[in-house]
Design a protein around this motif. Sequence first.
Motif, PDB file in Angstrom:
ATOM      1  N   LEU A   1      45.794  36.490  43.502  1.00  0.00           N
ATOM      2  CA  LEU A   1      46.291  37.747  42.922  1.00  0.00           C
ATOM      3  C   LEU A   1      45.201  38.401  42.068  1.00  0.00           C
ATOM      4  O   LEU A   1      44.921  39.605  42.210  1.00  0.00           O
ATOM      5  CB  LEU A   1      47.510  37.418  42.050  1.00  0.00           C
TER       6      LEU A   1
ATOM      7  N   ALA B   1      42.228  39.628  44.347  1.00  0.00           N
ATOM      8  CA  ALA B   1      42.580  40.859  45.081  1.00  0.00           C
ATOM      9  C   ALA B   1      42.618  42.052  44.125  1.00  0.00           C
ATOM     10  O   ALA B   1      42.160  43.155  44.473  1.00  0.00           O
ATOM     11  CB  ALA B   1      43.932  40.692  45.770  1.00  0.00           C
ATOM     12  N   ALA B   2      43.142  41.829  42.914  1.00  0.00           N
ATOM     13  CA  ALA B   2      43.207  42.904  41.916  1.00  0.00           C
ATOM     14  C   ALA B   2      41.807  43.392  41.559  1.00  0.00           C
ATOM     15  O   ALA B   2      41.544  44.606  41.556  1.00  0.00           O
ATOM     16  CB  ALA B   2      43.935  42.418  40.667  1.00  0.00           C
TER      17      ALA B   2
ATOM     18  N   THR C   1      47.384  50.090  43.372  1.00  0.00           N
ATOM     19  CA  THR C   1      47.650  48.743  43.901  1.00  0.00           C
ATOM     20  C   THR C   1      46.866  47.705  43.100  1.00  0.00           C
ATOM     21  O   THR C   1      47.391  46.641  42.760  1.00  0.00           O
ATOM     22  CB  THR C   1      47.275  48.662  45.397  1.00  0.00           C
TER      23      THR C   1
ATOM     24  N   THR D   1      48.452  47.221  39.786  1.00  0.00           N
ATOM     25  CA  THR D   1      49.729  46.519  39.952  1.00  0.00           C
ATOM     26  C   THR D   1      49.500  45.024  40.121  1.00  0.00           C
ATOM     27  O   THR D   1      50.183  44.205  39.484  1.00  0.00           O
ATOM     28  CB  THR D   1      50.494  47.083  41.166  1.00  0.00           C
ATOM     29  N   LEU D   2      48.525  44.654  40.959  1.00  0.00           N
ATOM     30  CA  LEU D   2      48.231  43.224  41.162  1.00  0.00           C
ATOM     31  C   LEU D   2      47.719  42.588  39.870  1.00  0.00           C
ATOM     32  O   LEU D   2      48.082  41.453  39.543  1.00  0.00           O
ATOM     33  CB  LEU D   2      47.213  43.045  42.292  1.00  0.00           C
TER      34      LEU D   2
ATOM     35  N   ALA E   1      49.533  39.574  37.916  1.00  0.00           N
ATOM     36  CA  ALA E   1      48.810  38.353  37.556  1.00  0.00           C
ATOM     37  C   ALA E   1      48.979  38.057  36.065  1.00  0.00           C
ATOM     38  O   ALA E   1      49.247  36.912  35.674  1.00  0.00           O
ATOM     39  CB  ALA E   1      47.332  38.501  37.907  1.00  0.00           C
TER      40      ALA E   1
END
Lengths: 57, 253
Positions: free
Chosen positions: B24, B27-28, B209, B212-213, B217
Amino acid sequence: MSDLGPHAGFILASYGAVFVVLGGLIAGILLDHRAQARALDALERRGAGRRSGRAAP
Amino acid sequence: MASLIDLANPTRFMRLSGLLLPWLAGAALLLLAVGFYLAWFVVPADYQQGETIRIMFVHVPAAWLALMFYTMMAVSALGTLVWRHPLADVAQKAAAPIGACFALICLLTGAFWGKPMWGTYWVWDARLTSVLVLLLIYLGIIALRRALDEPSRAGRPVAILTLVGFVNVPIIKFSVDWWNTLHQPASVFRAGGPTIHPSMLWPLLILATGFTLLALALHLVAMRAEIMRRRVRTLTILEAERLDRLALQGVLA
């Protein structure tokens, strides 16, 4: 992006605010997580919560 | 696939969240890096707003997340009051500071955009005022939680206050439609599709996005910390009781 124009101060202030607020939030959450992990580890090493009361090996 | 009931077990939640967190967070960070590169070096200046369009890329995701986290808190409040879900109260407590920070970012970046575009940092416009109320509700919920230090006593009143405050969420969303506001109407989530040009929309969605990630997290880390805090509290009480018993046995012996 080469020049932020006449409103550069406002743009940089916005990103500065994001950096300070989010940085503080991230630091606060990570430090709290570390503090709780250490406190829990210390208690478990002392054998707290075990029926025998003996410390973990 | 773990069900919600499975995740209700704190031990299982700790294990699964531990596995999920690196992915998470990774990816963030990747999405935020790509999004900020596009927002700063690829997106052209707006024909009306000029370079201040760059502020939109942090302001809009912050606004969405402030609303999303309050909605998550309201769902958690239902979990506490209706289903007595073991992790619902933990999730709600962990979400409040994160949502409050995004509401604060939304207000600050909005003010820094407003001064050059509207000529003022603040107006008592329906959208601005309702977001300020959202921040105050967040702070009220955090304050109530701190006033009641025992988790079992704090859960229900905090959940009730959260559900009462949820009435503000649709007010924020539709304030620009219901009242004649200085703040512009919705331009992404609207009937008829987005009105933003794709060259600005895609970087905005990538950044939203990414934020949000990152927020999810942080929420998982905060939940893990809260589970450990409650475990520490329980173990401390158990240890104190054990030492009391030992002391009493020593006196009686």
